[in-house]
Enzyme design. Structure first.
Site, PDB file in Angstrom:
ATOM      1  N   LYS A 160     129.108 -52.868 -69.276  1.00  0.00           N
ATOM      2  CA  LYS A 160     130.270 -53.636 -68.944  1.00  0.00           C
ATOM      3  C   LYS A 160     131.441 -53.498 -70.053  1.00  0.00           C
ATOM      4  CE  LYS A 160     130.148 -57.569 -71.524  1.00  0.00           C
ATOM      5  NZ  LYS A 160     130.430 -57.685 -72.700  1.00  0.00           N
ATOM      6  N   PRO A 215     124.696 -48.113 -76.044  1.00  0.00           N
ATOM      7  CA  PRO A 215     124.332 -48.543 -77.292  1.00  0.00           C
ATOM      8  C   PRO A 215     124.040 -50.087 -77.452  1.00  0.00           C
ATOM      9  CG  PRO A 215     126.651 -48.055 -77.367  1.00  0.00           C
ATOM     10  CD  PRO A 215     126.122 -47.806 -76.027  1.00  0.00           C
ATOM     11  N   VAL A 216     122.942 -50.137 -78.577  1.00  0.00           N
ATOM     12  CA  VAL A 216     122.343 -51.574 -78.609  1.00  0.00           C
ATOM     13  C   VAL A 216     123.352 -52.377 -79.676  1.00  0.00           C
ATOM     14  CG1 VAL A 216     120.302 -52.732 -79.533  1.00  0.00           C
ATOM     15  CG2 VAL A 216     120.153 -50.567 -78.074  1.00  0.00           C
ATOM     16  N   GLY A 218     128.119 -55.050 -77.555  1.00  0.00           N
ATOM     17  CA  GLY A 218     129.233 -55.789 -77.074  1.00  0.00           C
ATOM     18  C   GLY A 218     129.360 -55.026 -75.591  1.00  0.00           C
ATOM     19  N   LEU A 219     128.305 -54.428 -75.124  1.00  0.00           N
ATOM     20  CA  LEU A 219     128.450 -53.655 -73.757  1.00  0.00           C
ATOM     21  C   LEU A 219     127.358 -54.119 -72.743  1.00  0.00           C
ATOM     22  CD1 LEU A 219     129.128 -49.892 -75.159  1.00  0.00           C
ATOM     23  CD2 LEU A 219     130.655 -51.699 -74.206  1.00  0.00           C
ATOM     24  N   ALA A 220     126.732 -55.158 -73.266  1.00  0.00           N
ATOM     25  CA  ALA A 220     125.738 -55.968 -72.070  1.00  0.00           C
ATOM     26  C   ALA A 220     124.634 -55.137 -71.906  1.00  0.00           C
ATOM     27  CB  ALA A 220     126.350 -56.617 -71.153  1.00  0.00           C
ATOM     28  N   GLY A 221     124.006 -54.247 -72.985  1.00  0.00           N
ATOM     29  CA  GLY A 221     122.851 -53.266 -72.719  1.00  0.00           C
ATOM     30  C   GLY A 221     121.800 -54.026 -72.213  1.00  0.00           C
ATOM     31  N   GLY A 222     121.398 -55.211 -72.889  1.00  0.00           N
ATOM     32  CA  GLY A 222     120.070 -55.960 -72.515  1.00  0.00           C
ATOM     33  C   GLY A 222     120.244 -56.730 -71.324  1.00  0.00           C
ATOM     34  N   SER A 223     121.600 -57.317 -71.259  1.00  0.00           N
ATOM     35  CA  SER A 223     121.599 -57.840 -69.716  1.00  0.00           C
ATOM     36  C   SER A 223     121.620 -57.086 -68.709  1.00  0.00           C
ATOM     37  CB  SER A 223     123.146 -58.520 -69.844  1.00  0.00           C
ATOM     38  OG  SER A 223     123.102 -59.429 -71.028  1.00  0.00           O
ATOM     39  N   ASP A 233     125.637 -62.993 -69.163  1.00  0.00           N
ATOM     40  CA  ASP A 233     126.323 -61.785 -68.558  1.00  0.00           C
ATOM     41  C   ASP A 233     125.357 -60.893 -67.437  1.00  0.00           C
ATOM     42  OD1 ASP A 233     128.127 -61.658 -70.281  1.00  0.00           O
ATOM     43  OD2 ASP A 233     127.435 -60.037 -71.946  1.00  0.00           O
TER      44      ASP A 233
HETATM   45  P1  ATP Z   1     126.203 -58.595 -75.160  1.00  0.00           P
HETATM   46  O1  ATP Z   1     127.435 -57.678 -74.778  1.00  0.00           O
HETATM   47  O2  ATP Z   1     125.861 -59.237 -73.795  1.00  0.00           O
HETATM   48  O3  ATP Z   1     126.588 -59.572 -76.162  1.00  0.00           O
HETATM   49  P2  ATP Z   1     125.121 -56.579 -76.762  1.00  0.00           P
HETATM   50  O4  ATP Z   1     125.497 -55.364 -75.953  1.00  0.00           O
HETATM   51  O5  ATP Z   1     125.767 -56.785 -77.792  1.00  0.00           O
HETATM   52  O6  ATP Z   1     125.089 -57.812 -75.695  1.00  0.00           O
HETATM   53  P3  ATP Z   1     122.356 -55.735 -76.458  1.00  0.00           P
HETATM   54  O7  ATP Z   1     122.487 -54.204 -76.523  1.00  0.00           O
HETATM   55  O8  ATP Z   1     122.212 -56.233 -75.442  1.00  0.00           O
HETATM   56  O9  ATP Z   1     123.617 -56.410 -76.997  1.00  0.00           O
HETATM   57  O10 ATP Z   1     121.375 -56.103 -77.666  1.00  0.00           O
HETATM   58  C1  ATP Z   1     121.234 -57.394 -78.456  1.00  0.00           C
HETATM   59  C2  ATP Z   1     119.969 -57.477 -78.988  1.00  0.00           C
HETATM   60  O11 ATP Z   1     119.120 -57.985 -77.999  1.00  0.00           O
HETATM   61  C3  ATP Z   1     119.315 -56.316 -79.726  1.00  0.00           C
HETATM   62  O12 ATP Z   1     119.027 -57.012 -80.991  1.00  0.00           O
HETATM   63  C4  ATP Z   1     118.011 -55.955 -79.131  1.00  0.00           C
HETATM   64  O13 ATP Z   1     117.084 -56.059 -80.121  1.00  0.00           O
HETATM   65  C5  ATP Z   1     117.775 -57.085 -78.151  1.00  0.00           C
HETATM   66  N1  ATP Z   1     117.171 -56.662 -76.680  1.00  0.00           N
HETATM   67  C6  ATP Z   1     116.082 -57.314 -76.130  1.00  0.00           C
HETATM   68  N2  ATP Z   1     116.014 -56.618 -74.957  1.00  0.00           N
HETATM   69  C7  ATP Z   1     116.962 -55.482 -74.966  1.00  0.00           C
HETATM   70  C8  ATP Z   1     117.165 -54.484 -74.083  1.00  0.00           C
HETATM   71  N3  ATP Z   1     116.399 -54.276 -72.898  1.00  0.00           N
HETATM   72  N4  ATP Z   1     118.049 -53.616 -74.266  1.00  0.00           N
HETATM   73  C9  ATP Z   1     118.852 -53.712 -75.711  1.00  0.00           C
HETATM   74  N5  ATP Z   1     118.420 -54.770 -76.591  1.00  0.00           N
HETATM   75  C10 ATP Z   1     117.767 -55.483 -76.258  1.00  0.00           C
END
Ligand code: ATP
Length: 316
Positions: free
Chosen positions: A11, A99-100, A103-108, A141
């Site tokens: 997202k 990408p981890v 800010g793209l909600a990858g884990g969510s 998210d």
């Molecule tokens: P948001 O936009 O919701 O703030 P984000 O995109 O900034 O999330 P994520 O990619 O979700 O961040 O990763 C944040 C942290 O969560 C990372 O340090 C990672 O190690 C941890 N994590 C746990 N499970 C996952 C997963 N399935 N995918 C990605 N990161 C994960």
């Protein structure tokens, strides 16, 4: 062995306004969220044993109980013990494209995919609202990621009003591979700098007024009109105020991308991903080339993605 392969989309935030503190320690937000077709593939398989396993080859993603996808399966096992006992555990494989820490909600979105996948594996027949409620227990998210499309998100981000789902726009996303921004740090810094202007949680009329202002404001009108130009003009993210000043590389990236044209450029969520909104894939590809010409840093990754009117999809 039964399995489901799901596409879990990222997202972006088209709008992010921080309006106050909440008693639970989170911030009260008004956001407009948008799904894009940059997606991870999440495969869930039935295991004969009473076990949950998760694997992802990305070095920054944990392969243990701290993975949000694992936590989603554990929540399903806790809430539906009979199905868990009867159907057994799940094996989860995540093929990362998002990408981890971007800010793209990858884990969510991975967690959202597991909720949808386990619902299918165990024939639970949950409604989208039930899946959203489960998602809210995992992260702010997650409910949006389940349904996806275009939505106004309030509260911590888990209260959703779905809008006309946009699918006529494209984004160029850009992120420095080695750069991550901690979401808790970004919100804490914002509170330190701008907390004095927060609306008090006891001022329910004030909070309501701020939410209403967004509901009846220019961004939501632009979405209803599917007007890319107005959407670009309405882009807003309060967190830019703290992230761009502490991360000059991100500020420079945004400036460079904005100067190349398009409908508007902004940081997504707590960053550090920056996106430019454009009306065609061709223009996005052209801007990608131009950005790489201007910033020839091997650490810079770029993706072209399309707006998506849905969240978790079965991959067929
Ligand atoms: P948001 O936009 O919701 O703030 P984000 O995109 O900034 O999330 P994520 O990619 O979700 O961040 O990763 C944040 C942290 O969560 C990372 O340090 C990672 O190690 C941890 N994590 C746990 N499970 C996952 C997963 N399935 N995918 C990605 N990161 C994960």
């Amino acid at each position: 062995m039964r399995l489901y392969s799901l596409l879990a989309s990222a997202k972006i935030n088209l709008y992010l306004e921080i309006i106050g503190d909440r008693p639970d320690g989170f911030h009260e937000l008004v956001m407009v969220m948008q799904s894009v077709d940059l997606a991870d593939r999440v495969t869930v398989r039935s295991l004969g044993t009473k076990e949950i396993r998760v694997s992802c080859s990305h070095p920054q993603v944990p392969n243990d109980k701290t993975n949000l996808a694992y936590r989603a399966a554990a929540l399903m096992a806790e809430k539906f013990p009979d199905a868990y006992a009867k159907q057994g555990g799940v094996d989860i494989t995540i093929e990362k494209q998002i990408p981890v820490g971007a800010g793209l909600a990858g884990g969510s979105t991975n967690a959202a995919a597991v909720l949808v996948g386990v619902d299918l594996l165990w024939n639970l027949g949950l409604t989208q609202l039930e899946l959203q409620d489960l998602g809210a227990k995992l992260g702010s998210d997650v409910p949006f990621c389940v349904v996806g499309g275009t939505a106004i998100a309030t509260g911590r981000g888990e209260e959703l009003d779905f809008l006309y789902g946009l699918d006529n726009l494209y984004v160029l996303l850009a992120k420095y591979r080695s750069l991550s921004v901690s979401t808790p740090w970004a919100y804490k810094s914002y509170r330190q700098q701008f907390g004095d202007a927060y609306i008090s949680i006891s001022d329910s009329a004030g909070l309501d007024e701020r939410r209403r202002r967004v509901h009846s404001g220019p961004m939501v009108a632009a979405i209803a009109h599917q007007n890319g130009l107005e959407i670009g003009q309405g882009l807003h993210n309060d967190l830019e105020k703290v992230v761009l000043s502490d991360y000059p590389k991100v500020a420079y990236l945004k400036k460079t991308m904005a100067a190349l044209g398009g409908l508007g450029s902004m940081m997504s969520g707590s960053g550090p991903t920056v996106f430019s909104l454009v009306s065609s894939r061709q223009q996005a590809e052209q801007m990608k080339t131009q950005t790489l010409e201007q910033i020839s840093d091997p650490d810079l990754d770029l993706w072209v993605a399309k707006f998506l009117p849905t969240g978790i999809r079965l991959d067929d």
